[in-house]
Design a protein around this motif. Structure first.
Motif, PDB file in Angstrom:
ATOM      1  N   UNK A  99      49.020  30.636  47.813  1.00 18.87           N
ATOM      2  CA  UNK A  99      49.269  29.948  49.086  1.00 18.87           C
ATOM      3  C   UNK A  99      48.576  30.601  50.271  1.00 18.87           C
ATOM      4  N   UNK A 100      47.728  31.598  50.031  1.00 20.96           N
ATOM      5  CA  UNK A 100      46.950  32.163  51.133  1.00 20.96           C
ATOM      6  C   UNK A 100      45.872  31.176  51.567  1.00 20.96           C
ATOM      7  N   UNK A 101      45.648  31.104  52.870  1.00 27.76           N
ATOM      8  CA  UNK A 101      44.578  30.300  53.436  1.00 27.76           C
ATOM      9  C   UNK A 101      43.814  31.203  54.416  1.00 27.76           C
ATOM     10  N   UNK A 102      42.608  31.566  54.043  1.00 22.42           N
ATOM     11  CA  UNK A 102      41.819  32.518  54.815  1.00 22.42           C
ATOM     12  C   UNK A 102      40.574  31.833  55.366  1.00 22.42           C
ATOM     13  N   UNK A 103      40.243  32.142  56.614  1.00 28.26           N
ATOM     14  CA  UNK A 103      39.056  31.551  57.230  1.00 28.26           C
ATOM     15  C   UNK A 103      38.376  32.577  58.122  1.00 28.26           C
ATOM     16  N   UNK A 127      48.971  33.887  40.120  1.00 28.54           N
ATOM     17  CA  UNK A 127      49.618  32.846  40.909  1.00 28.54           C
ATOM     18  C   UNK A 127      50.489  31.985  40.012  1.00 28.54           C
ATOM     19  N   UNK A 128      51.746  31.843  40.408  1.00 32.49           N
ATOM     20  CA  UNK A 128      52.674  30.996  39.662  1.00 32.49           C
ATOM     21  C   UNK A 128      52.853  29.635  40.329  1.00 32.49           C
ATOM     22  N   UNK A 129      52.579  29.579  41.629  1.00 30.01           N
ATOM     23  CA  UNK A 129      52.707  28.330  42.381  1.00 30.01           C
ATOM     24  C   UNK A 129      51.489  28.191  43.295  1.00 30.01           C
ATOM     25  N   UNK A 130      51.017  26.968  43.465  1.00 29.14           N
ATOM     26  CA  UNK A 130      49.954  26.659  44.407  1.00 29.14           C
ATOM     27  C   UNK A 130      48.660  27.424  44.056  1.00 29.14           C
ATOM     28  N   UNK A 131      47.790  27.609  45.052  1.00 31.72           N
ATOM     29  CA  UNK A 131      46.489  28.250  44.873  1.00 31.72           C
ATOM     30  C   UNK A 131      46.121  28.937  46.181  1.00 31.72           C
ATOM     31  N   UNK A 132      44.940  29.531  46.248  1.00 30.93           N
ATOM     32  CA  UNK A 132      44.470  30.185  47.474  1.00 30.93           C
ATOM     33  C   UNK A 132      43.087  29.653  47.832  1.00 30.93           C
ATOM     34  N   UNK A 133      42.773  29.681  49.130  1.00 29.05           N
ATOM     35  CA  UNK A 133      41.449  29.268  49.585  1.00 29.05           C
ATOM     36  C   UNK A 133      40.877  30.315  50.532  1.00 29.05           C
ATOM     37  N   UNK A 134      39.561  30.402  50.527  1.00 28.58           N
ATOM     38  CA  UNK A 134      38.854  31.353  51.376  1.00 28.58           C
ATOM     39  C   UNK A 134      37.612  30.664  51.934  1.00 28.58           C
ATOM     40  N   UNK A 160      44.039  31.400  40.938  1.00 31.88           N
ATOM     41  CA  UNK A 160      43.404  30.117  41.251  1.00 31.88           C
ATOM     42  C   UNK A 160      42.811  30.226  42.649  1.00 31.88           C
ATOM     43  N   UNK A 161      41.507  30.180  42.746  1.00 27.07           N
ATOM     44  CA  UNK A 161      40.860  30.383  44.042  1.00 27.07           C
ATOM     45  C   UNK A 161      39.753  29.368  44.258  1.00 27.07           C
ATOM     46  N   UNK A 162      39.715  28.842  45.470  1.00 28.64           N
ATOM     47  CA  UNK A 162      38.566  28.060  45.929  1.00 28.64           C
ATOM     48  C   UNK A 162      37.982  28.747  47.146  1.00 28.64           C
ATOM     49  N   UNK A 163      36.697  29.096  47.067  1.00 29.65           N
ATOM     50  CA  UNK A 163      36.038  29.667  48.230  1.00 29.65           C
ATOM     51  C   UNK A 163      34.829  28.816  48.600  1.00 29.65           C
ATOM     52  N   UNK A 164      34.663  28.641  49.885  1.00 30.19           N
ATOM     53  CA  UNK A 164      33.562  27.826  50.406  1.00 30.19           C
ATOM     54  C   UNK A 164      32.817  28.624  51.462  1.00 30.19           C
TER      55      UNK A 164
END
Length: 316
Positions: A99-103, A127-134, A160-164
């Motif tokens: 659930x981290x959201x980094x920008x 991660x057991x719930x949700x995901x993280x994004x960077x 689970x990570x999505x980075x853009x």
């Protein structure tokens, strides 16, 4: 001081810190954690930096940070480029959690010289719930020289990570950007046990014209990482992107080829669209060998483009 005087939405609005699109491979894990949820204190990390050239040196003129993201003050220790502002991107946390959201937003004004790196590898925890994004957004103005070379991303079991990464590069600017992802905690024998690692890197012109897009989707469940079109049984994947008008794209590609010719690793080099530069991708299973090869490529293009070797970066 903030980087921009105006912004379309407030910083703590989800439309600002969350990606406007998340790949299905990551999005399917969306959920509400039984701990701190998205947007709660400590779950949204923001960093905004602005650099300008003042009196012959690059200075940090804009700075906003919200934990866990922060920086040290810029350092100037490159003997060949004393104007180069070396800036360490840091985190007050031990890594990226569910659930981290980094920008991070970095604006480099005309004629600036900036080196951006992280203080350590980016650890992505279970991660057991949700995901993280960077998200990482870089704007490079006319005549500037920018290097963005973070330490590797290490996805732990069930992460689970999505980075853009979005590089908005003026036609008269140079950007050298790197990216490395490991198969996991290799010293523990952990390989491809994460659930998904997704990455998009976009090269744009300031008017929004798309120059290049590199998409990576690694989904180990079902054997989605070990085939010939992905990791092919290797433990490390590194990429280096060189966008520059200071040398022809073919010349940049030739220099990268020459720098890695004897590295003993699997790699490929190609020119970028619009003759805007070149890029390489390498695969290996020895982290030190891969890091040395990536540094060799960085050093070679640096000597070609600005006539200066890569400096030693002491992070320990």
């Amino acid at each position: 001081m903030t980087v921009a005087a105006q912004r379309p939405v407030p910083r703590l609005d989800p439309r600002h810190y969350a990606p406007d699109r998340v790949p299905y491979e990551v999005r399917r894990y969306a959920g509400t954690p039984d701990t701190l949820a998205v947007g709660r204190p400590g779950k949204v990390g923001l960093l905004e930096l602005a650099f300008e050239r003042i009196a012959g040196r690059t200075e940090l003129t804009g700075h906003y940070q919200k934990s866990p993201l922060q920086i040290m003050r810029p350092l100037y220790f490159d003997p060949a480029r004393p104007d180069l502002a070396v800036t360490l991107l840091m985190s007050t946390g031990g890594g990226i959690l569910q659930a981290d959201r980094l920008r991070t937003d970095v604006r480099c004004g005309a004629g600036t010289a900036v080196h951006l790196t992280t203080q350590a590898a980016t650890k992505v925890y279970r991660m057991e719930h949700d995901y993280a994004t960077q998200l990482f957004n870089l704007s490079a103005g006319p005549g500037c020289y920018v290097e963005y070379l973070p330490e590797p991303v290490i996805p732990f079991v069930d992460s689970r990570l999505y980075q853009r990464t979005v590089l908005a590069v003026d036609a008269d600017a140079t950007v050298v950007a790197g990216e490395t992802v490991l198969a996991g905690r290799l010293a523990r024998g952990e390989r491809n046990a994460y659930q998904v690692f997704a990455s998009d890197l976009e090269v744009l012109r300031p008017d929004g014209e798309l120059v290049a897009l590199d998409t990576v989707r690694l989904v180990p469940p079902g054997g989605g990482t070990t085939g010939p079109a992905v990791l092919g049984g290797h433990d490390v994947m590194s990429s280096l992107y060189v966008v520059s008008p200071l040398a022809p794209a073919a010349r940049i590609a030739d220099v990268l080829h020459g720098a890695l010719a004897d590295c003993g690793l699997l790699y490929g080099v190609s020119v970028l669209p619009q003759d805007s530069g070149a890029w390489l991708r390498l695969l290996g299973s020895d982290t030190r060998a891969c890091a040395a090869a990536l540094r060799a490529g960085w050093d070679a293009v640096r000597r070609l483009l600005i006539g200066a070797p890569a400096p030693e970066l002491r992070k320990t």
